[in-house]
Motif scaffolding. Sequence first.
Motif, PDB file in Angstrom:
ATOM      1  N   ARG A 198       0.928  -1.255   0.057  1.00  0.00           N
ATOM      2  CA  ARG A 198      -0.066   0.043  -0.052  1.00  0.00           C
ATOM      3  C   ARG A 198       0.802   1.211   0.068  1.00  0.00           C
ATOM      4  NH1 ARG A 198      -5.283   1.569   1.776  1.00  0.00           N
ATOM      5  NH2 ARG A 198      -5.843  -0.824   2.032  1.00  0.00           N
ATOM      6  N   TYR A 199       0.717   2.223  -0.922  1.00  0.00           N
ATOM      7  CA  TYR A 199       1.345   3.239  -0.997  1.00  0.00           C
ATOM      8  C   TYR A 199       0.261   4.596  -0.842  1.00  0.00           C
ATOM      9  CZ  TYR A 199       4.320  -0.136  -3.129  1.00  0.00           C
ATOM     10  OH  TYR A 199       5.106  -1.237  -3.385  1.00  0.00           O
ATOM     11  N   ARG A 200       0.843   5.889  -0.334  1.00  0.00           N
ATOM     12  CA  ARG A 200       0.211   6.962  -0.517  1.00  0.00           C
ATOM     13  C   ARG A 200       1.056   7.993  -1.327  1.00  0.00           C
ATOM     14  NH1 ARG A 200      -3.874   9.237   2.866  1.00  0.00           N
ATOM     15  NH2 ARG A 200      -4.634  10.997   1.720  1.00  0.00           N
ATOM     16  N   PHE A 201       0.308   8.590  -2.493  1.00  0.00           N
ATOM     17  CA  PHE A 201       1.047   9.628  -3.254  1.00  0.00           C
ATOM     18  C   PHE A 201       0.319  10.884  -3.026  1.00  0.00           C
ATOM     19  CE2 PHE A 201       1.707   5.449  -5.323  1.00  0.00           C
ATOM     20  CZ  PHE A 201       2.924   5.625  -5.062  1.00  0.00           C
ATOM     21  N   ARG A 202       0.901  11.917  -3.691  1.00  0.00           N
ATOM     22  CA  ARG A 202       0.471  13.436  -3.342  1.00  0.00           C
ATOM     23  C   ARG A 202      -0.946  13.454  -3.987  1.00  0.00           C
ATOM     24  NH1 ARG A 202       4.363  17.558  -5.565  1.00  0.00           N
ATOM     25  NH2 ARG A 202       2.649  18.794  -5.023  1.00  0.00           N
ATOM     26  N   SER A 203      -1.253  12.627  -5.232  1.00  0.00           N
ATOM     27  CA  SER A 203      -2.413  12.784  -5.777  1.00  0.00           C
ATOM     28  C   SER A 203      -2.680  11.501  -6.479  1.00  0.00           C
ATOM     29  CB  SER A 203      -2.384  13.547  -6.804  1.00  0.00           C
ATOM     30  OG  SER A 203      -1.717  13.614  -8.087  1.00  0.00           O
ATOM     31  N   GLN A 204      -4.189  11.228  -7.033  1.00  0.00           N
ATOM     32  CA  GLN A 204      -4.446  10.127  -7.479  1.00  0.00           C
ATOM     33  C   GLN A 204      -3.494   9.756  -8.851  1.00  0.00           C
ATOM     34  OE1 GLN A 204      -8.530   9.746  -8.847  1.00  0.00           O
ATOM     35  NE2 GLN A 204      -8.179   7.738 -10.049  1.00  0.00           N
ATOM     36  N   LEU A 205      -3.234   8.474  -8.946  1.00  0.00           N
ATOM     37  CA  LEU A 205      -2.387   7.946 -10.201  1.00  0.00           C
ATOM     38  C   LEU A 205      -3.670   7.451 -11.330  1.00  0.00           C
ATOM     39  CD1 LEU A 205       0.494   5.892  -8.730  1.00  0.00           C
ATOM     40  CD2 LEU A 205       0.535   8.492  -9.239  1.00  0.00           C
ATOM     41  N   HIS A 206      -3.638   8.582 -12.201  1.00  0.00           N
ATOM     42  CA  HIS A 206      -4.932   8.369 -12.965  1.00  0.00           C
ATOM     43  C   HIS A 206      -4.571   7.286 -14.285  1.00  0.00           C
ATOM     44  CE1 HIS A 206      -6.864  11.995 -11.605  1.00  0.00           C
ATOM     45  NE2 HIS A 206      -5.639  12.578 -11.791  1.00  0.00           N
ATOM     46  N   VAL A 207      -3.312   7.056 -14.335  1.00  0.00           N
ATOM     47  CA  VAL A 207      -2.751   5.997 -15.443  1.00  0.00           C
ATOM     48  C   VAL A 207      -1.941   5.263 -14.699  1.00  0.00           C
ATOM     49  CG1 VAL A 207      -1.818   5.769 -17.560  1.00  0.00           C
ATOM     50  CG2 VAL A 207      -2.957   7.792 -17.226  1.00  0.00           C
ATOM     51  N   LEU A 208      -1.941   3.910 -14.611  1.00  0.00           N
ATOM     52  CA  LEU A 208      -1.245   2.861 -13.982  1.00  0.00           C
ATOM     53  C   LEU A 208      -0.650   1.779 -14.953  1.00  0.00           C
ATOM     54  CD1 LEU A 208      -3.418   2.281 -10.837  1.00  0.00           C
ATOM     55  CD2 LEU A 208      -1.222   3.111 -10.968  1.00  0.00           C
ATOM     56  N   ALA A 209       0.450   1.239 -14.723  1.00  0.00           N
ATOM     57  CA  ALA A 209       1.113   0.122 -15.208  1.00  0.00           C
ATOM     58  C   ALA A 209       1.745  -0.613 -14.467  1.00  0.00           C
ATOM     59  CB  ALA A 209       1.657   0.512 -16.612  1.00  0.00           C
ATOM     60  N   LEU A 210       1.833  -2.004 -14.441  1.00  0.00           N
ATOM     61  CA  LEU A 210       2.100  -2.903 -13.758  1.00  0.00           C
ATOM     62  C   LEU A 210       3.276  -3.766 -14.538  1.00  0.00           C
ATOM     63  CD1 LEU A 210       2.741  -3.817 -10.656  1.00  0.00           C
ATOM     64  CD2 LEU A 210       0.751  -5.393 -10.925  1.00  0.00           C
ATOM     65  N   SER A 211       4.564  -3.862 -14.449  1.00  0.00           N
ATOM     66  CA  SER A 211       5.466  -4.893 -15.240  1.00  0.00           C
ATOM     67  C   SER A 211       4.849  -6.215 -15.109  1.00  0.00           C
ATOM     68  CB  SER A 211       6.851  -4.563 -14.802  1.00  0.00           C
ATOM     69  OG  SER A 211       7.070  -4.996 -13.362  1.00  0.00           O
ATOM     70  N   ASP A 212       5.264  -7.121 -16.170  1.00  0.00           N
ATOM     71  CA  ASP A 212       4.919  -8.506 -16.188  1.00  0.00           C
ATOM     72  C   ASP A 212       5.591  -9.368 -14.894  1.00  0.00           C
ATOM     73  OD1 ASP A 212       3.262  -8.056 -18.256  1.00  0.00           O
ATOM     74  OD2 ASP A 212       4.655  -9.040 -19.745  1.00  0.00           O
ATOM     75  N   GLU A 213       6.389  -9.043 -14.437  1.00  0.00           N
ATOM     76  CA  GLU A 213       7.306  -9.665 -13.207  1.00  0.00           C
ATOM     77  C   GLU A 213       6.703  -9.264 -12.045  1.00  0.00           C
ATOM     78  OE1 GLU A 213       9.837  -6.280 -13.398  1.00  0.00           O
ATOM     79  OE2 GLU A 213       8.842  -7.540 -15.188  1.00  0.00           O
ATOM     80  N   GLY A 214       5.666  -8.140 -11.928  1.00  0.00           N
ATOM     81  CA  GLY A 214       5.462  -7.545 -10.736  1.00  0.00           C
ATOM     82  C   GLY A 214       6.257  -6.583  -9.995  1.00  0.00           C
ATOM     83  N   ARG A 215       7.618  -6.515 -10.664  1.00  0.00           N
ATOM     84  CA  ARG A 215       8.541  -5.647  -9.789  1.00  0.00           C
ATOM     85  C   ARG A 215       8.428  -4.277  -9.712  1.00  0.00           C
ATOM     86  NH1 ARG A 215      14.142  -6.691  -8.333  1.00  0.00           N
ATOM     87  NH2 ARG A 215      14.763  -4.982  -7.143  1.00  0.00           N
ATOM     88  N   GLN A 216       7.831  -3.786 -11.097  1.00  0.00           N
ATOM     89  CA  GLN A 216       7.822  -2.223 -11.272  1.00  0.00           C
ATOM     90  C   GLN A 216       6.545  -1.736 -11.349  1.00  0.00           C
ATOM     91  OE1 GLN A 216      10.273  -3.147 -14.275  1.00  0.00           O
ATOM     92  NE2 GLN A 216      12.178  -1.885 -13.598  1.00  0.00           N
TER      93      GLN A 216
END
Length: 604
Positions: free
Chosen positions: A485-503
């Motif tokens: 779980r992470y908390r950023f300054r604003s909502q991340l409107h666009v997201l991507a997760l690498s296939d190995e889940g590391r990034q």
Amino acid sequence: MNDERLQSLIEALLDERLSASDQAELVAQFRSSAEARRLYWKLVEQDALLQDVVCESAGRDLARMAANDLSIGQPLGQSSVGQSSVGQSSVGQSSATPAAIRTSKAAWPLGRGLAAAAILLALGLFLVGNFFQTPSLRHESAKTGEPTATLSSLAGEVWLTDARQKLVKVASAQAFYAGDRLHVGEASAAEVTLIDGTRVVLNADSVLHIQQFDAFARTLRLERGSADVEAAPQSPDRPLVIITEQARLTVLGTQFRLYASDSDSRVELEEGKVQFERQSDGQTVLVAEGQYAVADAESARPLEAEALSSAWRLRHTLHRAGSRVAFSHDGAKLATASGDRVKLWDAATGEPQQMVDKVGGFDCLAFAPTNAALVALGISGKVLYWPLDAESPRSTELKIEAGRVRSCAVTHDGRWLAQTSNIDAGYLPIWQVDDAGETSLVRSIPMKMGSVAIAATSNGPRVVAGNWNGTTVIWDAESGSELARYRFRSQLHVLALSDEGRQLCGYGNATGLLILDTESGEQSILWPSGSAAVTCLRFSRDGRELIAAMADGLVRGWSTETGEATFVLPTGDARSISLAISNDGRSLATVGDKGIVKLWQREE
């Protein structure tokens, strides 16, 4: 800051009763939140419309008063005229018949009524001319001297504040003067031609201030956003200068793109050269064709010109293709979705192969592992399973527990689907597609989310979703257990997760484009906030490269290991809205804002 507080501050600003502390708070919100800037322009437009309504009401009141004055005087005139006519008839006009006298009396009210109507019409025209004058005309009438620039083309909404802080909505062929400030909307663009022939294309969410343009100096200030500049030949003793918060750029006759954000300024040269100066320490560098330079506010690194790299060659342009794209796993086919139509193309030749229509709108596409079927998912809640050897696809309605679907995602192998809902007590349903194309609900995670991404990793499917308050959570899609779980300054409107889940990568209005290592927790900023917005993100299959479609029409790549830019690709589109990368990383499909898909080949 909540919406009620923000609206209160903006209204205080419009009423000129904003305190110094409140002003600082409001400025901070404008810099960090695109939503705050949208609300500001919405209230400004409402305020401008209200002023027009007040003017219209005042005009009607004046006309009504004038009409009342004339109607009061009319019976008196009729009475005196009637008496005079009778007197004249009895004394000196005995030849007039009673019928003629009655006709004359009847004609007088009509004549006086026509006269009153003429006066009212003239008064009405005067009031209309003053009170219903268009904003652009009122702006022009307030200006003197020669204009410094003209609006050549316009897409969307553009606003203008002049030297007296008067706000008007820009119209086609609008003339601009020194002191004017142009505000381009978040889904808009404007092309401005300066009097020396220089063309400036302002991209979405940009602000340009024409500071000075005369016989002594020619100075523009890019306060936010990005601009494409095609400069006319410059006078050596009076070149065009463009200023940002961190840099000062002297044009030497060139074609370039300039970005301005709160943290840094960046220039990219297509032709010619510019002198680029960092404001904080006065350090300068000459940037030539095919190079770029970045000036930050802290002077943390040397100001240097570095080479731009674009190793992509355009192979095919697919017209009326769609807004979403996906490559087959072998790279031989390309799927596109547009409206209620899904098409298959030969990726090598750019020729269409198959099509199904009237199947509903889809936002996510993926091929099954064997390339024998296509899976499509839309925010309408429909999922399409299309065996490519079948005559027609099978469509299924995915029912969520409550509300409607806000966003959706599909893994690259088409096996796992995720959706987010729009209600407060929201849910994150996870679906699985089997080899026969049957879809089943695996679980539904109770949490309100906005954006979502899902990846099929070697450790099982992982889903990540971002909340409006900046909370971003990663789950194991099969077990439903929360992994991070992470908390950023604003909502991340666009997201991507690498296939190995590391990034994990995401873009937000206040965070910019960031990349995060999910194991170590380390994160870095690849692209600053306040500059060109990111519309789509994709990792390469090996996770070594991140590719982003941008609102300024460019596609950019970064190394996930070093964070350095790998390429900058001008697509030729006003706005890039989506993209797909083949499994081998050698083919790229980009989507423009007019449904045109372009196929690119990476050169060795």
